[in-house]
Scaffold this motif. Structure first.
Motif, short mmCIF file in Angstrom:
data_model
loop_
_atom_site.label_atom_id
_atom_site.label_comp_id
_atom_site.label_asym_id
_atom_site.label_seq_id
_atom_site.Cartn_x
_atom_site.Cartn_y
_atom_site.Cartn_z
N TYR A 1 -5.00 -4.24 -23.73
CA TYR A 1 -4.64 -2.85 -23.42
C TYR A 1 -5.07 -2.49 -22.00
N TYR A 2 -6.22 -2.96 -21.63
CA TYR A 2 -6.76 -2.67 -20.30
C TYR A 2 -5.87 -3.24 -19.21
N LEU A 3 -5.40 -4.47 -19.42
CA LEU A 3 -4.49 -5.09 -18.47
C LEU A 3 -3.17 -4.33 -18.41
N MET A 4 -2.68 -3.87 -19.56
CA MET A 4 -1.44 -3.11 -19.58
C MET A 4 -1.57 -1.81 -18.79
N ALA A 5 -2.68 -1.11 -18.97
CA ALA A 5 -2.91 0.14 -18.25
C ALA A 5 -2.99 -0.11 -16.74
N ALA A 6 -3.68 -1.20 -16.36
CA ALA A 6 -3.77 -1.53 -14.94
C ALA A 6 -2.39 -1.84 -14.37
N GLY A 7 -1.57 -2.55 -15.14
CA GLY A 7 -0.21 -2.86 -14.70
C GLY A 7 0.61 -1.62 -14.47
N ALA A 8 0.48 -0.63 -15.36
CA ALA A 8 1.24 0.61 -15.20
C ALA A 8 0.81 1.36 -13.95
N ILE A 9 -0.50 1.45 -13.72
CA ILE A 9 -1.00 2.13 -12.51
C ILE A 9 -0.56 1.38 -11.25
N GLY A 10 -0.62 0.06 -11.30
CA GLY A 10 -0.20 -0.73 -10.14
C GLY A 10 1.27 -0.55 -9.83
N ALA A 11 2.11 -0.44 -10.86
CA ALA A 11 3.54 -0.26 -10.65
C ALA A 11 3.82 1.08 -9.95
N VAL A 12 3.09 2.12 -10.34
CA VAL A 12 3.25 3.43 -9.69
C VAL A 12 2.84 3.35 -8.22
N ALA A 13 1.72 2.69 -7.96
CA ALA A 13 1.24 2.55 -6.57
C ALA A 13 2.24 1.74 -5.75
N ALA A 14 2.79 0.67 -6.32
CA ALA A 14 3.77 -0.15 -5.61
C ALA A 14 5.04 0.65 -5.30
N TYR A 15 5.42 1.54 -6.21
CA TYR A 15 6.61 2.36 -6.01
C TYR A 15 6.46 3.25 -4.77
N PHE A 16 5.30 3.82 -4.59
CA PHE A 16 5.09 4.74 -3.47
C PHE A 16 4.74 4.01 -2.16
N ALA A 17 4.43 2.72 -2.24
CA ALA A 17 4.14 1.95 -1.03
C ALA A 17 5.44 1.58 -0.32
N ALA A 18 5.46 1.66 0.98
CA ALA A 18 6.63 1.25 1.74
C ALA A 18 6.70 -0.27 1.81
N GLU A 19 7.89 -0.83 1.77
CA GLU A 19 8.05 -2.27 1.93
C GLU A 19 7.67 -2.65 3.37
N SER A 20 6.82 -3.65 3.49
CA SER A 20 6.30 -4.01 4.81
C SER A 20 6.69 -5.41 5.26
N ALA A 21 7.34 -6.18 4.40
CA ALA A 21 7.66 -7.57 4.75
C ALA A 21 8.58 -7.62 5.97
N GLY A 22 8.20 -8.42 6.95
CA GLY A 22 9.02 -8.62 8.13
C GLY A 22 9.01 -7.48 9.11
N ARG A 23 8.18 -6.48 8.88
CA ARG A 23 8.15 -5.30 9.74
C ARG A 23 6.83 -5.21 10.49
N PRO A 24 6.83 -4.55 11.66
CA PRO A 24 5.57 -4.38 12.40
C PRO A 24 4.59 -3.50 11.64
N LEU A 25 3.31 -3.70 11.89
CA LEU A 25 2.30 -2.83 11.32
C LEU A 25 2.41 -1.44 11.95
N PRO A 26 2.09 -0.39 11.21
CA PRO A 26 2.18 0.97 11.77
C PRO A 26 1.32 1.11 13.03
N GLY A 27 1.92 1.63 14.08
CA GLY A 27 1.20 1.82 15.32
C GLY A 27 1.07 0.59 16.18
N SER A 28 1.65 -0.53 15.75
CA SER A 28 1.56 -1.77 16.51
C SER A 28 2.94 -2.22 16.95
#
Length: 473
Positions: free
Chosen positions: A428-455
């Motif tokens: 159950y603990y792993l499932m809860a962590a997975g749900a929270i991680g999915a929400v965080a990933a949703y709000f994170a911008a895709e960064s692959a192949g892109r410059p770092l912010p401010g660089s």
């Protein structure tokens, strides 16, 4: 031979600070990756030794106490490092944004090595009484404080040296260092306890000290590698454009991180939560869980199985890191979160089957879940923050989340299993962590192949082909 980093004119871009691009020398980048990864080897070597020598350390530093009290005391000495990690992050992170990544990382790696090395010389309880565990406590506090500035800085260091299209692959080597350190520490702790290697009396007298002595040379090598490198091109560019960085006050910088960058802070903490809950569930709690709910698997076999699944992770991690450069970080993160939600319970049920193969299968599932995070997080998190507060913001958010959720995973799950009587709690603990991680990933911008912010955009210098005639000459 190309210079470490050169700049060439380019049109303005939204991601970079302006009209220039960084051209990275692959040789310098590889040295930067190695210099950063060795800090993780030092930190997790200590972790692996502690995990495998808990009964021995209990006997040495809590002589005469009951098994339960002694074990709790030893685990408490291990866990106390997590309490000061946020303080280390708040101190070293902003410092790294002011005086440079290389200087601070040189300090943290030698502090970690010293904190581990001196443990080898602490007398046992029979010699110094209560002063012995107190000295161990002090060494662990030094380790925790320095670690608070280590991991965020190492991620920043690699990310700012890496070309944009290889940041996932190169960042995954940081966690390769983590797995290497854990395996080396685990193997060292396990080998000295094998029958026939030494007597139990010798193990308690001096044998347990051997693995801790090894950390000294590792730290010296790490310090040498880091001092040989210049600071990251992103930091030098930001420092050149922003005069008076040295005069900034740490408290004001910390306040700015929370007030102006609260959104990336929350995203970072959510991603760190799912990463570290999975990590510490596998590397810390599962040994205790197997001992209780799969008793037919001996402690030695449980340690060997865990070392084996982490070795599998070592073989695969850089491939998954490279994959994230091609398909993006978010698809890999989503897949990992989906595995936690769908397979968290099945992985625990497999372990409960109480056979060698079923336990191994359950651990393999957890290792594959972890692989989705430790291969991509080192390249995902630095892209959440701009250059001028990247080290500080990342270190503070990372260590707050680790202290609150990662470091508490083992004890919280043990207490919940005991209180509820439900042996599926880790699932159950792993499932809860997975749900929270999915929400965080949703709000994170895709960064692959892109410059770092401010660089500025970063590309790798093309290989120079030497004509065959010139090579022969």
């Amino acid at each position: 031979m190309p210079a470490a980093h050169t700049v060439s004119e380019l049109p303005d871009t939204e991601a970079g600070p302006a009209d220039e691009t960084l051209v990275t020398d692959p040789k310098v980048t590889r040295r930067a990756v190695g210099a950063a990864a060795i800090g993780n080897i030092t930190e997790w070597f200590d972790f692996g030794v502690f995990a495998n020598l808990t009964p021995v350390l209990t006997a040495v530093f809590f002589t005469g106490a009951s098994q339960t009290v002694g074990t709790i005391g030893t685990l408490g000495l291990f866990a106390v490092a997590f309490l000061v990690r946020p303080l280390g992050g708040m101190f070293f992170g902003p410092l790294g944004d002011r005086i440079g990544r290389t200087k601070v990382l040189s300090i943290t790696v030698i502090m970690m090595a010293i904190g581990t090395f001196v443990i080898a010389f602490i007398p046992g309880y029979e010699t110094w009484g209560p002063a012995a565990p107190l000295l161990m406590l002090l060494a662990r506090l030094v380790q925790g404080f320095s670690t608070g500035g280590e991991y965020g800085g190492a991620m920043t260091f690699i990310a700012e040296y890496a070309p944009d299209k290889k940041r996932g692959f190169l960042g995954s080597w940081l966690e390769f260092g983590t797995l290497t350190g854990y395996l080396l520490g685990g193997v060292a702790g396990l080998v000295i306890q094998l029958p026939g290697v030494m007597s139990h009396e010798d193990l308690l007298s001096w044998g347990w000290r051997i693995p801790f002595l090894i950390s000294g040379p590792i730290g010296i090598i790490g310090l040498y590698l880091r001092l040989k490198l210049e600071d990251t091109p992103a930091f030098k560019a930001a420092a050149a454009k922003q005069q008076g960085r040295e005069g900034k006050q740490t408290l004001k910088e910390i306040k700015r991180v929370f007030t102006d960058h609260w959104r990336p802070m929350l995203i970072c903490m959510g991603l760190v939560l799912v990463f570290n809950v999975t990590n510490y569930m596998l590397t810390t709690y599962m040994l205790e869980y197997i001992a209780k709910f799969a008793p037919s698997v001996s402690p030695t076999w449980a340690q060997l199985l865990e070392i084996s699944v982490l070795a599998i992770g070592m073989l695969l991690i850089t491939f998954v890191g490279r994959l994230s450069d091609r398909i993006g970080r978010k698809p890999v993160l989503y897949f990992g979160c989906g595995m936690l939600i769908a397979l968290g319970i099945p992985s625990v049920l497999l372990i409960q089957q109480n056979t060698l193969m079923s336990v191994f299968s359950g651990l393999v599932l957890m290792s594959l879940m972890l692989l989705c995070f430790n291969s991509t997080i080192p390249s995902t998190l630095p892209a959440l923050f701009p250059t001028d507060i990247r080290y500080g913001g990342l270190s503070i958010a990372f260590n707050l989340s680790v202290s609150l959720f990662g470091g508490t995973t083992a004890v919280v799950n043990a207490l919940l299993v005991e209180a509820t009587g439900d042996v599926n709690v880790p699932g159950y603990y792993l499932m809860a962590a997975g749900a929270i991680g999915a929400v965080a990933a949703y709000f994170a911008a895709e960064s692959a192949g892109r410059p770092l912010p401010g660089s500025a955009p970063a590309v790798e210098a093309p290989a120079v082909k030497v004509p065959a005639a010139a090579a022969r000459a």
